[in-house]
Design an enzyme around this catalytic site. Structure first.
Site, short mmCIF file in Angstrom:
data_model
loop_
_atom_site.label_atom_id
_atom_site.label_comp_id
_atom_site.label_asym_id
_atom_site.label_seq_id
_atom_site.Cartn_x
_atom_site.Cartn_y
_atom_site.Cartn_z
N GLY A 107 -7.13 29.39 -51.03
CA GLY A 107 -7.81 29.78 -52.28
C GLY A 107 -8.11 28.57 -53.16
O GLY A 107 -9.18 28.50 -53.79
N GLY A 113 -6.67 27.90 -45.23
CA GLY A 113 -6.65 29.32 -44.87
C GLY A 113 -6.89 29.55 -43.39
O GLY A 113 -6.32 28.86 -42.54
N ARG A 124 2.78 22.86 -44.41
CA ARG A 124 2.88 22.63 -45.85
C ARG A 124 4.18 21.90 -46.24
O ARG A 124 4.18 21.17 -47.23
CB ARG A 124 2.79 23.97 -46.60
CG ARG A 124 1.37 24.44 -46.71
CD ARG A 124 1.30 25.77 -47.41
NE ARG A 124 -0.06 26.05 -47.84
CZ ARG A 124 -0.45 27.19 -48.37
NH1 ARG A 124 0.42 28.16 -48.53
NH2 ARG A 124 -1.70 27.36 -48.74
N LYS A 163 -15.96 38.40 -45.87
CA LYS A 163 -16.80 39.06 -46.89
C LYS A 163 -17.68 38.11 -47.71
O LYS A 163 -17.24 37.06 -48.13
CB LYS A 163 -15.90 39.81 -47.86
CG LYS A 163 -15.16 40.94 -47.19
CD LYS A 163 -14.59 41.89 -48.21
CE LYS A 163 -13.87 43.02 -47.51
NZ LYS A 163 -12.45 43.08 -47.82
#
Ligand SMILES: Nc1ncnc2c1ncn2[C@@H]1O[C@H](COP(=O)(O)OP(=O)(O)OP(=O)(O)O)[C@@H](O)[C@H]1O
Ligand SMILES: O=C(O)[C@H](O)COP(=O)(O)O
Length: 394
Positions: free
Chosen positions: A374, A351, A36, A197
């Site tokens: 996200g 991620g 990053r 999930k």
């Protein structure tokens, strides 16, 4: 993109508040992945070359509005200074008189990194006073923090209402690549959705079902789908309350002519650990006391085939528990298939999938690895990102 960029404003001699996403993983005070920081360099270098006074701001971790010593940005300033080959001053605060005094001494092309903006409770609340305090430090606002663009915080959204507000090069590139993929995709277009999930991926599956030719499901979330098909899944991850939703996704895919791929076999373990006993089983034969922690070899082969035939592939979420070598094979196989698919444009949605691609040494084989976890997920859900919306239109 219809937002102004840093090239649309004059920054010479100006104080530029540049929001970056330096939320890098750290261990014992050392940065363990500097992707990053490197990704923000083009904008920072451009601002230096243009003679701006470059004031950088970022969050690091989730200090929840308090000063947390381990979350100071000092190690980032040191590394950034090495990467730029020039001094980067570091403020101990994020705003206020001490910071203003430092800025008053800056000359054109100098760089200052402010302290972690999340040390202040107003940051995540998008407090108007804090946004004003940030704005008072500068003449121009540049947002290059794609990774935090889904957050409406004082340094990502609030401040943009007080200054000329434009995007940086990283922000532009991320929005261009992801935007083009979703608005005008080359076909066949394949999305691979994994991770833990169903609950976290509902929006993205819903949106992508409208756009893709192939939808590939893997990771822990796949077993709620397997259960929805009527198979027993032993101790594998299950979200009972999402079984009906999984069924509706499969029905929708059928109705829309989207090919829906699910695991046909799995690697099951008698324990969630590196020393567990494991075996490969067909998906309808998961033993009652075992849990599926990776896709099996037949599944990996089928997924590879679909990927090879695609022109565009978007991937978000690992196929198994890739942090443990025994269960990393499926994720690695998918990463390798993407690396080998020369005719396909591959977009990794940040991620864990980005971490996995790095871990396997295949990062440079991907067309685009998003710096946003996200943020890229919300973008793929079709949501507007507040940090982008707040910027000035062209
Ligand atoms: N079969 C499985 N059973 C249990 N956990 C799994 C399984 N497959 C993958 N996981 C876990 O899912 C986690 C990743 O899920 P997550 O939903 O956070 O992914 P992601 O969307 O890529 O991450 P991020 O939120 O960082 O973008 C990993 O830690 C991995 O170990
Ligand atoms: O790591 C990220 O995805 C971004 O830096 C945003 O961080 P957050 O999830 O703590 O807001």
């Amino acid at each position: 993109m219809n937002k102004k960029s840093v090239k649309d404003v004059d920054v010479k001699g100006k104080r530029v508040f540049c929001r970056v996403d330096f939320n890098v993983p750290m261990q014992d005070g050392k940065i363990t992945d500097e992707t990053r920081i490197r990704a923000a360099l083009p904008t920072i270098q451009y601002l230096i070359e243009q003679g701006a006074k470059v004031i950088l701001a970022s969050h690091l971790g989730r200090p929840k509005g308090k000063v947390v010593e381990e979350m100071r940005l000092t190690p980032v300033a040191v590394r950034l200074s090495e990467l730029l080959g020039k001094e980067v001053k570091k403020a101990d605060e994020g705003y206020g008189d001490s910071v203003k005094a430092l800025i008053d001494t800056m000359t054109e092309g100098e760089v200052l990194l402010l302290e972690n903006v999340r040390f202040y409770p107003g940051e995540e609340k998008n407090d108007a006073e804090l946004a004003k305090s940030f704005a008072e430090l500068a003449d121009v606002y540049v947002n290059d923090a794609f990774g935090a663009a889904h957050r409406a915080h004082a340094s990502t959204e609030g401040i943009a209402h007080h200054l000329p507000a434009v995007s940086g090069f990283l922000m532009q590139k991320e929005l261009d690549v992801l935007g083009k993929a979703l608005s005008n995709p080359e076909r066949p277009f394949t999305a691979i959705i994994g991770g833990a999930k169903v609950k976290d991926k509902i929006g993205v599956i819903e949106n992508l079902l409208e756009l893709v030719d192939n939808l590939i499901i893997g990771g822990g979330l796949a077993y709620t789908f397997v259960k929805a098909q009527g198979h027993e899944i032993g101790k594998s991850l299950l979200e009972e309350d999402k079984i009906d939703l999984a069924k509706s996704f499969m029905e929708k895919a059928k109705a829309k002519g989207v090919n829906f791929y699910m695991p046909v076999d799995a690697i099951v373990a008698d324990d969630f650990s590196a020393d567990a006993n494991t075996k490969v089983v067909a998906i309808e034969e998961i033993p009652a006391d075992w849990e599926a922690l990776d896709i099996g070899p037949k599944t990996a082969e089928i997924y590879r085939d679909v990927i090879q035939k695609s022109k565009l592939v978007i991937w978000n979420g690992p196929m198994g528990v890739f942090e443990i070598d025994k269960f990393a094979g499926g994720t690695k196989a998918v990463a390798q298939a993407l690396a080998d698919a020369e005719g396909a444009y591959s977009v990794i949605g940040g991620g864990d999938s980005a971490a996995a691609v790095e871990k396997f040494g295949l990062a440079d084989k991907m067309s685009h690895i998003s710096t946003g976890g996200g943020a890229s997920l919300e973008f793929m859900e079709g949501k507007a990102l507040p940090g982008v919306v707040a910027l000035n239109d062209k």
